[in-house]
Scaffold this motif. Sequence first.
Motif, short mmCIF file in Angstrom:
data_model
loop_
_atom_site.label_atom_id
_atom_site.label_comp_id
_atom_site.label_asym_id
_atom_site.label_seq_id
_atom_site.Cartn_x
_atom_site.Cartn_y
_atom_site.Cartn_z
N LEU A 11 0.85 -1.19 0.00
CA LEU A 11 0.00 0.00 0.00
C LEU A 11 0.88 1.24 0.00
CD1 LEU A 11 -2.63 -0.89 2.77
CD2 LEU A 11 -3.11 -0.66 0.34
N HIS A 12 0.50 2.21 -0.79
CA HIS A 12 1.10 3.54 -0.71
C HIS A 12 0.00 4.49 -0.28
CE1 HIS A 12 3.63 6.98 -1.52
NE2 HIS A 12 2.61 7.52 -2.18
N PHE A 13 0.28 5.32 0.73
CA PHE A 13 -0.77 6.18 1.26
C PHE A 13 -0.32 7.63 1.32
CE2 PHE A 13 1.68 4.67 4.88
CZ PHE A 13 1.92 5.83 5.60
N LEU A 14 -1.29 8.51 1.30
CA LEU A 14 -1.07 9.95 1.44
C LEU A 14 -2.04 10.46 2.49
CD1 LEU A 14 0.31 12.56 0.44
CD2 LEU A 14 -1.53 12.78 -1.24
N LEU A 15 -1.50 10.96 3.59
CA LEU A 15 -2.28 11.42 4.74
C LEU A 15 -2.36 12.94 4.69
CD1 LEU A 15 -3.60 9.92 7.14
CD2 LEU A 15 -1.55 10.41 8.45
N GLN A 16 -3.58 13.47 4.78
CA GLN A 16 -3.76 14.91 4.66
C GLN A 16 -4.60 15.44 5.83
OE1 GLN A 16 -5.61 14.76 0.75
NE2 GLN A 16 -3.76 15.59 -0.19
N ASP A 17 -4.07 16.48 6.49
CA ASP A 17 -4.77 17.16 7.58
C ASP A 17 -5.36 16.17 8.58
OD1 ASP A 17 -4.24 19.67 6.50
OD2 ASP A 17 -5.96 19.52 5.15
N ALA A 18 -4.56 15.25 9.00
CA ALA A 18 -5.02 14.21 9.93
C ALA A 18 -4.69 14.61 11.36
CB ALA A 18 -4.36 12.88 9.58
N ALA A 19 -5.31 13.88 12.30
CA ALA A 19 -5.04 14.04 13.73
C ALA A 19 -4.91 12.66 14.34
CB ALA A 19 -6.16 14.83 14.40
N ALA A 20 -4.03 12.55 15.34
CA ALA A 20 -3.78 11.26 15.98
C ALA A 20 -3.75 11.42 17.48
CB ALA A 20 -2.46 10.67 15.48
N SER A 21 -4.31 10.44 18.18
CA SER A 21 -4.24 10.41 19.64
C SER A 21 -4.12 8.96 20.07
CB SER A 21 -5.47 11.05 20.28
OG SER A 21 -6.66 10.37 19.90
N VAL A 22 -3.56 8.76 21.26
CA VAL A 22 -3.37 7.41 21.80
C VAL A 22 -4.45 7.15 22.84
CG1 VAL A 22 -1.79 5.87 23.02
CG2 VAL A 22 -0.89 7.54 21.38
N GLN A 23 -5.02 5.96 22.79
CA GLN A 23 -6.09 5.59 23.71
C GLN A 23 -5.66 5.75 25.16
OE1 GLN A 23 -7.60 1.66 23.02
NE2 GLN A 23 -8.83 1.61 24.86
N GLY A 24 -6.49 6.44 25.95
CA GLY A 24 -6.21 6.63 27.36
C GLY A 24 -5.43 7.88 27.68
N LEU A 25 -4.93 8.59 26.65
CA LEU A 25 -4.16 9.80 26.87
C LEU A 25 -4.92 11.00 26.32
CD1 LEU A 25 -0.56 8.60 25.96
CD2 LEU A 25 -1.68 8.61 28.18
N ASP A 26 -4.95 12.06 27.11
CA ASP A 26 -5.70 13.25 26.72
C ASP A 26 -4.81 14.21 25.93
OD1 ASP A 26 -7.76 15.05 26.50
OD2 ASP A 26 -7.41 15.98 28.46
N GLN A 27 -4.18 13.69 24.88
CA GLN A 27 -3.33 14.52 24.05
C GLN A 27 -3.54 14.13 22.59
OE1 GLN A 27 -1.61 17.08 25.01
NE2 GLN A 27 -1.85 16.80 27.21
N GLN A 28 -3.34 15.10 21.71
CA GLN A 28 -3.58 14.86 20.29
C GLN A 28 -2.59 15.66 19.45
OE1 GLN A 28 -7.65 14.73 18.25
NE2 GLN A 28 -6.95 16.77 17.66
N ILE A 29 -2.13 15.03 18.37
CA ILE A 29 -1.32 15.73 17.37
C ILE A 29 -2.20 15.94 16.16
CG2 ILE A 29 0.55 15.43 15.72
CD1 ILE A 29 1.67 16.25 18.25
#
Length: 831
Positions: free
Chosen positions: A317-335
């Motif tokens: 797979l080749h992917f292109l991610l645009q204007d995405a956000a990520a957070s880890v379960q259980g943590l109140d932080q997001q990129i």
Amino acid sequence: MLYFARNNRLIVNRIIKIVLIVFVVFAAAIFGIGFYFHKNIQPILISEINKALAVEVSVDKITLSGLRDFPNLGIKLSNVSIKESTPFYKDKLLIAEELNLFLDVLKLYKGEYVIDKVLLRKGVLRMADLSIGNNYAILKSIAEDNSSSVSFAINDLILIDCDIEYQNILAKFSCKTTTKKSTIALKYTEATTQLGIKGQLNSTCISSGREQYLKEKNLSIHTQVTVDTKERIVSIAPSSLRIQNVDLTVQGTVNYTETSAVDIAFANASTSIESLLSILPKSIKESLEALHLTGNLALEGLLQGKTFNNHEPHLSLHFLLQDAAASVQGLDQQIAGINASGDITIPALGKLANASANCTLTSASNGKNKLSGEVAIQNFVRPTFTWDGQAHLDAAFVLGLLDSTNFNATSGTFDVDGKVTLTYDLDKNIPAPNSLRYAGDITVTNLNGTLSDPKISIQNGQLSIRVEADNMVVKSASVAYNNTTANLSGYVENYTTLLNTESTAKLVGELTVNNLYINELYQTTQQPTEQVSSAALIPLHLSLNTVFTNFKFNDFVAEKMQGYLESNRISIRMPQCEITALGGKTIANIALKKWGDNHLLDINSTLDKINISELFKQFNNFEQSEITSTHLSGTLTGNILAKVILNENFEPILPKLYAKATVRIENGALVNYEPLGELSSFAKIEDLKNVQFKSLENTIEIFDQTIFIPKMKIANNALNLEIEGTHTFDNYMSYNISLSVAELLATKANWIARKAEKRIERNKEGGLTAYILMEGTPEKLRITYDRATVKENVKEEVKNEKTRFIQALQNEGSLHQESERSKNYEDVWDE
């Protein structure tokens, strides 16, 4: 579909013959015998169909329609069932409430083998390709030879409310679905079969090998498929496929020979990440379940490889991610603001241990937080993560990722520039041992905030770390809190084990701390049992050349403490710690270690000219009130050994206390000590209320909540006091006392009369000695003369004098009396 793909033109001829039989029968109806059909012709027709087929066909009813539109004819078969040619599902190959055929009889007559429409309603179709053969070979073998080519077509094959199930044993492929309405156009020639498919498939499940690709998903499909019946290859023209809310274009080939294989390319323009993740295979979704992603994703992929026996296809797979956000379960932080591109490669779909992914992170941010770099993952079962890039992160964001609820950061930044590698054990949910690797710089600047428990205000935290190869160097670290300042420099040995459960990482360096007040570090709330019972006191090993200035613990104050602070995680110790305090010097070996659910504090110290009054004062009179700092004066020199069991709150468990002190007190005094005050009243000697002495030596032990005092002598010009006995923590005393006074003082105290009563004897210095028993608590203290000791001493003295006289004559000794030696008490403290 596979039925027509796998049979030759002779089979098609057989189908045409069956259709012509039906036509002839219904043609008879045109000439007026229709009323005779249901009773006599239908059984004949069903019989003829069964003669042409290799399996049994059951039909409840056959009806004819469209006679007025001749040559267009409609045939309806009600409640049709066809058995499997080879039992596999152990059920019918086809069950249908209705099977309708619409055809032009004249075209059949002219050799144009075209069926305008076949409609299957409320049916169940179960097909399977087996290791040898299949379950849908329903036509008998045909021996005739006909060299002319035959073509065949069904303009519209319509499935309404039908369930379809298909399995391919060699390819380990299975599909199960249901359709409200799907339309298939079929054109058969001797070499190929062409299919045009347009339909809606609901609750679709597709598996290959051990991997389930779709589970209960809704699909819509619009495709053109060509089946090469000679090469046994299915070619899929560029097609549109919609799975749930994901739109894909698909094209490629499927080889369904004994060495089956696939080569299918797919792509989508842009889809929400949530939608795409929802249709991924279960194994891939499980590896990403702790990660929450939002945004848009475009991808291109290729499914390619052999599928027979134990072979599994390759997925890239080749992917292109645009204007995405990520957070880890259980943590109140997001990129957020993530823009990235990359590739995912799975060499064998059922073997995720060989899978890999890489990603170029162009940008990612969250307020002041910024990330960029290269990310790679090897092995989706036991993943190894590699990140090579830069990060500028707010302290509050980092602490949020670490799930730190005890520290509230008000300012500060973390800067990382380097490459980190870490393997994670998904089964145990911990980092794999010894897998941490880093090369680069880590900097913490101006960290400020508040610890909630204990209540500490952290100020101006600074940290600079450089890692190259296996060397982690702490270039500088400093922090201030309340009135305390600390500075650290050094290096970390075995830093790759920092995240191990049993880490061997060791911090080596120099530590200076000013104005350290230990009590400020106490937590005000009791920790949960599972945290307290942890085997480790601190997370890493230590070897720090440490200097404390103005050290304070409770009321104890040391101007300076210096020594090596060492730890093996389960214990902390300072061997040969030099302490300047209490007006003197102390060399102490101090150790604290885990002791079951408790802690063992072990102290072995050598004291030189310690102010004994200050010692008692700063140590709160050692948690007793009988002998206090107001009763004692002098300088203390000697050795003190103490072993103390502390509970989870670091409070002493007194029944487990052991101490042994071998000490000498010089220029001392015992003032207003209540038992001596009682003795003073009993002996009529006022000097006992303030006993001064030049030197006192003894070895005192404490265990079983009792102070054991061997015989010791307190001497001055006026009197000599010898005392031995025990004193419990419940304040129960039992003392044997020998009180010797000069004759002038004895006369003043009227001891001469008591001597006559044999309670007092004359000693060798020319004075008088009284033997006294003291027993009880301060509230009920009983003091009496010890007459038995007086009598025994006379006998013992005569015996000793005789022995010394004989030894002197034999030059083995002298007539000079030996000084009494202190007893050698063994360490009776039982761990």
